[in-house]
Design an enzyme around this catalytic site. Structure first.
Site, short mmCIF file in Angstrom:
data_model
loop_
_atom_site.label_atom_id
_atom_site.label_comp_id
_atom_site.label_asym_id
_atom_site.label_seq_id
_atom_site.Cartn_x
_atom_site.Cartn_y
_atom_site.Cartn_z
N CYS A 186 0.97 -1.24 0.16
CA CYS A 186 -0.01 -0.07 -0.03
C CYS A 186 0.92 1.33 0.00
CB CYS A 186 -0.95 0.07 1.21
SG CYS A 186 -1.75 -1.73 1.35
N ALA A 188 1.50 4.26 -1.88
CA ALA A 188 1.34 5.67 -2.37
C ALA A 188 1.15 6.62 -0.99
CB ALA A 188 0.00 5.86 -3.19
N GLY A 190 4.31 7.30 -1.46
CA GLY A 190 5.71 6.98 -1.60
C GLY A 190 6.88 7.18 -0.84
N CYS A 319 -0.92 4.35 11.49
CA CYS A 319 -0.79 5.62 11.94
C CYS A 319 -2.20 5.77 13.05
CB CYS A 319 -0.67 6.75 10.97
SG CYS A 319 -1.86 6.89 9.93
#
Length: 602
Positions: A186, A188, A190, A319
């Site tokens: 997953c 992006a 980047g 997060c």
């Protein structure tokens, strides 16, 4: 001076006029009453609505505060620790960046300090720095070092997963006949992919960066090019399918899964309330509004586990704060049935604090908290034992995960864990079948199956292209170095004249996944209007972006010109329209017999 008295006739005239005015009918006040009633009604309604909104907002705030308190209690935060968390969330977030070891010049830090940057080091990354102060009026994301790829702005906590993978892979035994393969499922936009790519370029390894959303996948590819990462493949596929597309082909898998983002409270205070876990159901499962997200995360974990080779490492990170998406998922992986859910393998936790050499005092402050009661512990709970057992507390320590909070290191909230794929059982072959066996090696004269419309560039044209790049830019990608001239990865599209530098995929097996690539590799040149009439080759914007300030001609580009170059590459305007259509057709042909799925976007 006294006024002369009126003449009798004039006096009578005035008297008649005044009498007529007094006798005239006056307009009735009832004429304005309907209008006054409307005005009064509107004012009353507005007051009632405002009061009702205030009351609703107050009650909603109390409800959200109650949810937050329930969440903090579940996290084990006491009064003082809760106060520290809330005060830390109220402070502005700290900007941070990572130096790109591929492209950064030796005098980079000196230049930044001379321009007015004030920096302090990130504890867990030698090339990471907090931005304490920046030049006035300088937009960090549009600064020249960022646009040219010398630095990458990245959250300090976001650097942890890449550092964990680098540390564990440095101990992994890999035969000299093949390179490391790392999957970022997953990926992006980047930040973690560029970090891993920077390290893998030095190891001559392969990075596969996947993103389900096509628009975000373009941004991901552009960021990897800007970072100078050449030997990589950007795919656009649902992360839950990666295990089927590339079973047991990766030495390491990074699963930075979509989550409720509670850890971003310093940038978005509402995220802490929107993501608060609420009350769990009676059977110990997550709250109803967390359930679909938690299930998706588990499906991604299983897919990444399937793509991982035996002995490899899987890093799982979020997060967010709540345990349902963090420790509970880790415990589910550790307690999962190896034969039915993990393909005949078992998972063992890696102590991240030990791997990263955290001091004992720091490690105790950031270790993952004791996990939620497992299914076994639920039976004890039903008998009235509401306390987490000592066995569960020990498991919380053995989990080896790190949980960083805003009050611990003055950073964003983050959770990271690592697992090793241990020993197989008899169920392994049954679970994977024949798909885990690599296909026969393809001939070196044939184009890869995912780019079957390309033809190899002749040896003389390869020499011309390298000479043109060296003379115009003073640069050529290291992955296509002088030692590899005998077996070039340069291929040409005869229809568009585009010349691509393909990544080295290593041993066969990745061809099926590679058909989902956004582009076959790095577009280095095209035939057409060109500065070199002899070869009729024109170097591409992508090659300039990969080169960055390392090239001689780049010194003449202004910051705005670098921004325009980046925009052209990101939008794909430099690639012929037919290329993306043909890539899409190859994927469609591969999946034409499969059931149509919904568009997946994380």
């Amino acid at each position: 001076m006294r006024r002369a008295p009126l003449a009798p006739r004039s006096f009578l005239a005035h008297l008649d006029r005044d009498w007529a005015q007094a006798a005239a009918p006056r307009p009735s006040r009832s004429k304005y009453r309907p209008m006054l009633d409307v005005v009064v009604a509107v004012v009353v309604v507005v007051v009632i609505v405002v009061v009702a909104l205030v009351v609703v907002m107050f009650l909603l705030s109390l409800f959200l505060l109650l949810l937050l308190l329930l969440e903090t209690v579940r996290l084990g935060l006491k009064t003082l620790e809760l106060r520290r968390l809330l005060r830390a969330c109220a402070r502005p977030s700290r900007k941070s960046f990572r130096i790109n070891s591929i492209k950064a010049q030796p005098d980079l830090l000196a230049r930044l300090k001379a321009e007015g940057w004030q920096m302090s080091p990130v504890p867990w990354h030698s090339d990471g720095f907090f931005v304490e102060a920046a030049p006035a009026g300088d937009l960090l994301g549009r600064s020249r070092p960022h646009l040219t790829g010398e630095i990458y702005f990245q959250e300090a906590t976001s650097m942890l997963p890449g550092e964990v993978l680098r540390a564990v892979l440095s101990t992994l035994e890999v035969s000299s006949s093949r390179r490391l393969r790392v999957l970022d499922a997953c990926a992006a936009p980047g930040s973690k992919s560029t970090q891993l790519g920077n390290w893998l370029e030095g190891q001559e390894g392969l990075l596969v960066a996947n993103e389900a959303d096509p628009v975000r996948a373009e941004i991901l590819r552009t960021n990897l090019l800007r970072a100078g990462v050449v030997n990589c493949l950007v795919t656009c596929s649902d992360g839950r399918d990666l295990g089927d597309l590339a079973p047991e082909l990766f030495d390491a898998v990074l699963m930075d899964v979509p989550c409720s983002c509670e850890g971003n409270a310093r940038k978005d205070p509402g995220s802490l309330l929107r993501g608060s876990g609420g009350a769990p159901s009676n059977d110990g499962t997550p709250p109803i509004w967390h359930r679909s997200l938690v299930e998706k995360q588990w499906e991604l974990i299983r897919s990444g586990w399937r793509a991982l080779r035996p002995g490899g490492y899987l890093v799982y990170s979020t997060c967010t704060f709540n345990q349902w998406e963090n420790e509970a998922q880790c415990m589910k992986l550790l307690e999962a049935d190896a034969a039915t859910e993990l393909g005949g393998f078992r998972a063992s936790a890696v102590d991240i604090a030990a791997v990263l050499n955290f001091p004992p005092s720091a490690a105790s402050a950031v270790r993952g908290i004791a996990p939620l009661p497992s299914e076994k512990a639920q039976g004890q709970r039903s008998k009235g034992q509401t306390q987490i057992s000592p066995e569960s507390a020990r498991l919380g320590v053995q989990l080896g995960a790190l949980r960083l909070s805003p009050q611990s290191f003055d950073v964003e909230g983050f959770f990271v864990s690592c697992f090793r794929k241990e020993g197989s059982t008899g169920a392994h072959e049954e679970f994977f079948g024949t798909r885990s066996k690599p296909a026969a090696s393809a001939s070196t004269a044939m184009a890869p199956s995912y780019a079957s419309d390309l033809r190899p560039l002749s040896a003389s044209e390869v020499v011309k292209l390298r000479s043109l790049a060296q003379s115009c830019l003073g640069f050529w990608p290291e992955s296509e170095s002088e030692s590899k001239k005998t077996k070039s990865n340069l291929w040409e599209d005869p229809r568009s004249g585009e010349i691509w530098l393909l990544p080295d995929l290593g041993p066969p097996g990745l061809e099926v996944l590679a058909r989902h690539a956004k582009a076959p590799g790095l577009l280095v040149a095209r035939r057409g209007r060109c500065s070199d009439p002899a070869s009729r080759l024109e170097l591409s914007d992508e090659l300039m972006l990969v080169a960055g300030d390392r090239v001689g001609s780049a010194a003449g580009l202004s910051t705005s010109e670098w921004a325009e170059l980046l925009s052209r590459v990101e939008s794909g305007r430099h690639i012929s329209p037919g290329r993306s259509e043909r890539i899409g057709n190859m994927v469609a042909e591969e999946t034409v017999d499969e059931e149509e799925e919904d568009v997946i976007g994380y």
